[in-house]
Design a protein around this motif. Structure first.
Motif, PDB file in Angstrom:
ATOM      1  N   ARG A  12       0.363 -20.597 -10.189  1.00  0.00           N
ATOM      2  CA  ARG A  12       0.496 -20.291  -8.765  1.00  0.00           C
ATOM      3  C   ARG A  12      -0.879 -19.988  -8.172  1.00  0.00           C
ATOM      4  N   LEU A  13      -0.998 -20.256  -6.906  1.00  0.00           N
ATOM      5  CA  LEU A  13      -2.242 -19.922  -6.213  1.00  0.00           C
ATOM      6  C   LEU A  13      -2.418 -18.415  -6.170  1.00  0.00           C
ATOM      7  N   ARG A  14      -3.678 -18.005  -6.084  1.00  0.00           N
ATOM      8  CA  ARG A  14      -4.008 -16.587  -6.002  1.00  0.00           C
ATOM      9  C   ARG A  14      -4.669 -16.309  -4.656  1.00  0.00           C
ATOM     10  N   GLY A  15      -4.142 -15.323  -3.944  1.00  0.00           N
ATOM     11  CA  GLY A  15      -4.703 -14.978  -2.641  1.00  0.00           C
ATOM     12  C   GLY A  15      -5.225 -13.552  -2.612  1.00  0.00           C
ATOM     13  N   LEU A  16      -6.195 -13.316  -1.739  1.00  0.00           N
ATOM     14  CA  LEU A  16      -6.739 -11.977  -1.520  1.00  0.00           C
ATOM     15  C   LEU A  16      -6.777 -11.734  -0.013  1.00  0.00           C
ATOM     16  N   VAL A  17      -6.235 -10.602   0.416  1.00  0.00           N
ATOM     17  CA  VAL A  17      -6.287 -10.197   1.819  1.00  0.00           C
ATOM     18  C   VAL A  17      -7.105  -8.921   1.905  1.00  0.00           C
ATOM     19  N   VAL A  18      -8.137  -8.936   2.762  1.00  0.00           N
ATOM     20  CA  VAL A  18      -8.996  -7.767   2.956  1.00  0.00           C
ATOM     21  C   VAL A  18      -8.881  -7.365   4.418  1.00  0.00           C
ATOM     22  N   GLU A  19      -8.124  -6.321   4.683  1.00  0.00           N
ATOM     23  CA  GLU A  19      -7.811  -5.905   6.054  1.00  0.00           C
ATOM     24  C   GLU A  19      -7.493  -4.414   6.039  1.00  0.00           C
ATOM     25  N   ASP A  20      -8.152  -3.655   6.949  1.00  0.00           N
ATOM     26  CA  ASP A  20      -7.986  -2.202   6.902  1.00  0.00           C
ATOM     27  C   ASP A  20      -6.757  -1.690   7.636  1.00  0.00           C
ATOM     28  N   HIS A  21      -6.246  -2.426   8.605  1.00  0.00           N
ATOM     29  CA  HIS A  21      -5.064  -1.979   9.336  1.00  0.00           C
ATOM     30  C   HIS A  21      -3.795  -2.385   8.574  1.00  0.00           C
TER      31      HIS A  21
END
Length: 222
Positions: A12-21
């Protein structure tokens, strides 16, 4: 731009989300789930992102610019240097030339504004499957206008001319390709392309990807 499904076919694809809210972070994670069959790690600052990158290399990263402990553009630059197979997309509220071109120069392969509705945002992400850079409509218009304003300029008479191969490299970088992607197109090694890039920078007296894009546009190469 590399198609995301050309990267990994055995997992499976790997995702990263970088978001402070928190609410926005949840929305971005949901958008990724709608767009792809993907595993997602979500963090709220640069520190968390860097710790995550030490554990695994994501295929796709959505990175906010204004984070509590620094600029997401710095993280985009880090990933471009150390994790070149990761597709970095800036997700932000900043709709200005400075952040846009700084992000692209750092290695961002897309720039999406968070004021879009969910279907439009998901559709923009799905463009990655076709190897197309995800750009919000207003950002695409801004880039076109920027290059339209950049009038073609003849190089100074004392500037050392580029060889045909150096011109090819300039054209590919000007279209947004990374060194590894340019090497694949030209059928030569990453190391060889990196050498051409160094020579192009020296001959043109430039020092950033944004200047490469502008010079390629001035020469009618993109």
């Amino acid at each position: 731009m590399t198609s995301i499904h050309s990267l990994n076919k055995d997992r499976r694809l790997r995702g990263l989300v970088v978001e402070d809210h928190a609410s926005t972070r949840e929305w971005l994670v949901g958008a990724l789930y709608q767009a792809f069959d993907i595993e997602v790690v979500a963090v709220d600052d640069l520190r968390g992102a860097r710790e995550s990158l030490q554990r695994r290399e994501p295929d796709l990263a959505l990175v906010d610019i204004g984070l509590p402990d620094g600029s997401g553009i710095d993280l985009v630059g880090q990933m471009a240097r150390t994790q070149p197979h990761t597709i970095s997309i800036v997700t932000t509220i900043f709709d200005d030339d400075t952040n846009l071109f700084d992000a692209i120069a750092a290695g961002a392969q897309g720039y999406l504004l968070k004021d879009q509705d969910t279907p439009a945002f998901v559709e923009a992400l799905r463009r990655i499957e076709r190897g197309e850079p995800p750009l919000s409509p207003s950002i695409a218009r801004r880039m076109l206008e920027h290059f339209r304003r950049a009038e073609p300029a003849a190089p100074p008479s004392d500037m050392e001319p580029l060889t045909p191969r150096e011109t090819e490299v300039l054209a590919l970088l000007g279209r947004g390709l990374r060194v590894s992607e340019a090497a694949h197109v030209l059928g030569i090694s990453d190391h060889t392309v990196a050498g051409y890039v160094k020579t192009v920078y020296r001959k043109l007296n430039i020092a950033s990807r944004a200047e490469v894009a502008l010079e390629a546009a001035r020469r009618g190469l993109v």
